[in-house]
Motif scaffolding. Structure first.
Motif, PDB file in Angstrom:
ATOM      1  N   ARG A   1      28.026  78.583  54.996  1.00  0.00           N
ATOM      2  CA  ARG A   1      26.973  77.629  54.664  1.00  0.00           C
ATOM      3  C   ARG A   1      26.541  77.846  53.212  1.00  0.00           C
ATOM      4  O   ARG A   1      25.938  78.858  52.882  1.00  0.00           O
ATOM      5  N   PHE A   2      26.926  76.879  52.372  1.00  0.00           N
ATOM      6  CA  PHE A   2      26.484  76.875  50.965  1.00  0.00           C
ATOM      7  C   PHE A   2      25.211  76.040  50.902  1.00  0.00           C
ATOM      8  O   PHE A   2      25.249  74.806  51.046  1.00  0.00           O
ATOM      9  N   THR A   3      24.092  76.692  50.699  1.00  0.00           N
ATOM     10  CA  THR A   3      22.794  76.008  50.766  1.00  0.00           C
ATOM     11  C   THR A   3      22.170  75.725  49.401  1.00  0.00           C
ATOM     12  O   THR A   3      21.126  75.070  49.323  1.00  0.00           O
ATOM     13  N   LYS A   4      22.780  76.242  48.346  1.00  0.00           N
ATOM     14  CA  LYS A   4      22.277  75.975  46.987  1.00  0.00           C
ATOM     15  C   LYS A   4      22.959  74.671  46.501  1.00  0.00           C
ATOM     16  O   LYS A   4      24.159  74.664  46.210  1.00  0.00           O
ATOM     17  N   ILE A   5      22.201  73.601  46.421  1.00  0.00           N
ATOM     18  CA  ILE A   5      22.777  72.281  46.128  1.00  0.00           C
ATOM     19  C   ILE A   5      22.721  71.997  44.623  1.00  0.00           C
ATOM     20  O   ILE A   5      21.638  71.952  44.036  1.00  0.00           O
ATOM     21  N   PHE A   6      23.922  71.779  44.033  1.00  0.00           N
ATOM     22  CA  PHE A   6      23.993  71.335  42.628  1.00  0.00           C
ATOM     23  C   PHE A   6      24.103  69.808  42.544  1.00  0.00           C
ATOM     24  O   PHE A   6      23.479  69.183  41.690  1.00  0.00           O
ATOM     25  N   TYR A   7      24.906  69.231  43.459  1.00  0.00           N
ATOM     26  CA  TYR A   7      25.055  67.766  43.493  1.00  0.00           C
ATOM     27  C   TYR A   7      25.502  67.369  44.890  1.00  0.00           C
ATOM     28  O   TYR A   7      26.466  67.921  45.438  1.00  0.00           O
ATOM     29  N   ASN A   8      24.772  66.400  45.464  1.00  0.00           N
ATOM     30  CA  ASN A   8      25.130  65.889  46.780  1.00  0.00           C
ATOM     31  C   ASN A   8      24.434  64.541  46.990  1.00  0.00           C
ATOM     32  O   ASN A   8      23.804  64.301  47.998  1.00  0.00           O
ATOM     33  N   GLN A   9      24.579  63.654  45.972  1.00  0.00           N
ATOM     34  CA  GLN A   9      23.842  62.390  45.981  1.00  0.00           C
ATOM     35  C   GLN A   9      24.241  61.501  47.145  1.00  0.00           C
ATOM     36  O   GLN A   9      23.405  60.782  47.699  1.00  0.00           O
TER      37      GLN A   9
END
Length: 285
Positions: free
Chosen positions: A170-178
């Motif tokens: 689970r990658f929870t640090k969001i850089f881009y997910n528009q």
């Protein structure tokens, strides 16, 4: 050659008196005088005949049309002789001068067409002509791609040390997910647009070795292994192109036992997972 002219009256008188060497005196009677007169006429003719060759020669030497000079000692009232024979033709004269040019003649008929000549050299390019009229519209082209721009992309990071193997990370640090195609609660990317996608991951390795695999629909597509060096931070990465259909899912997970969970992240080190659509499938229906 001596010239013999026609007899003059003095010679006739000498002949009648008997003093001429051509005649002899006789004691003839009056009838004899008549005969004597006839002889004189014959003598005249003979003298004239003797004079003809000399007269023709002089005429030839003097040229055509020239008048003969009178013989020396000629007396007035002498009788002309019989005309001589025509002389020989003279030498042709020189060519005369060119005459005046004549009038221009009528135009002649056209001649036969000659053989085709060799091709000449290419001429100089002419000046550009005026713009032409619009042409006929062409055929309707094939259906192209939609003007709508299809977008699907995400880039996320790890916020905690991974300790559990064989489950989605689970990658929870969001850089881009528009578009929200990545689900942070499950750690999986969900395909909503069919097409070709690019996926990559960059992992910080610390404290343990790392074995990571990229899954698509419960099947491992890519494997990465990195051995940890004691008291040192290492990096591991991988990337791949995958064609996805609508509903396909993609994620990362640790494979093997719990001894290969060296994925690490803190405030100065990151482990990231990224994916995006390169181009979508064209609907040809």
């Amino acid at each position: 050659m001596g010239k013999v002219g026609a007899a003059c009256p003095q010679e006739y008188q000498a002949a009648e008196s008997g003093t001429s060497p051509h005649f002899h005196p006789t004691e003839a009677s009056q009838s004899d005088s008549l005969i004597e007169g006839l002889r004189m006429l014959v003598l005249r003719a003979v003298l004239l005949l003797l004079a003809l060759p000399s007269h023709a020669e002089e005429t030839t030497s003097a040229g055509p049309g020239a008048l003969l000079p009178l013989p020396k000692g000629a007396c007035a009232g002498w009788l002309a002789g019989i005309p001589g024979h025509p002389g020989h033709n003279g030498i042709p004269g020189r060519d005369g001068r060119d005459g005046t040019p004549g009038e221009k003649g009528e135009k002649g008929d056209a001649g036969l067409i000659g053989p085709k000549g060799d091709s000449g050299e290419t001429g100089v390019t002419g000046v550009e002509g005026p713009r032409g009229f619009p042409g006929i519209p062409g055929r309707k082209g094939e259906r192209g791609e939609s003007a709508y721009v299809y977008r699907s992309a995400f880039s996320v990071g790890l916020e905690a040390h991974v300790t559990v193997p064989n489950v989605p990370i689970r990658f929870t640090k969001i850089f881009y997910n528009q578009q929200n195609h990545y689900d942070g609660t499950t750690g999986k990317f969900h395909c909503n647009i069919p097409g070709l996608y690019y996926f990559s991951y960059h992992i910080t390795v610390y404290l343990k070795d790392v074995k990571v695999s990229l899954f698509r629909k419960d099947k491992a597509e890519l494997f990465t292994y990195d051995q940890y060096q004691e008291k040192n931070v290492d990096q591991a990465s991988g990337s791949v192109l995958l064609h996805l259909a609508v509903g396909d899912q993609v994620w990362l997970q640790v494979y093997g036992d719990g001894n290969h969970t060296g994925l690490y992240a803190d405030n100065v080190n990151d482990s990231t997972f990224t994916g995006f659509l390169l181009y979508h499938d064209i609907d040809l229906s």
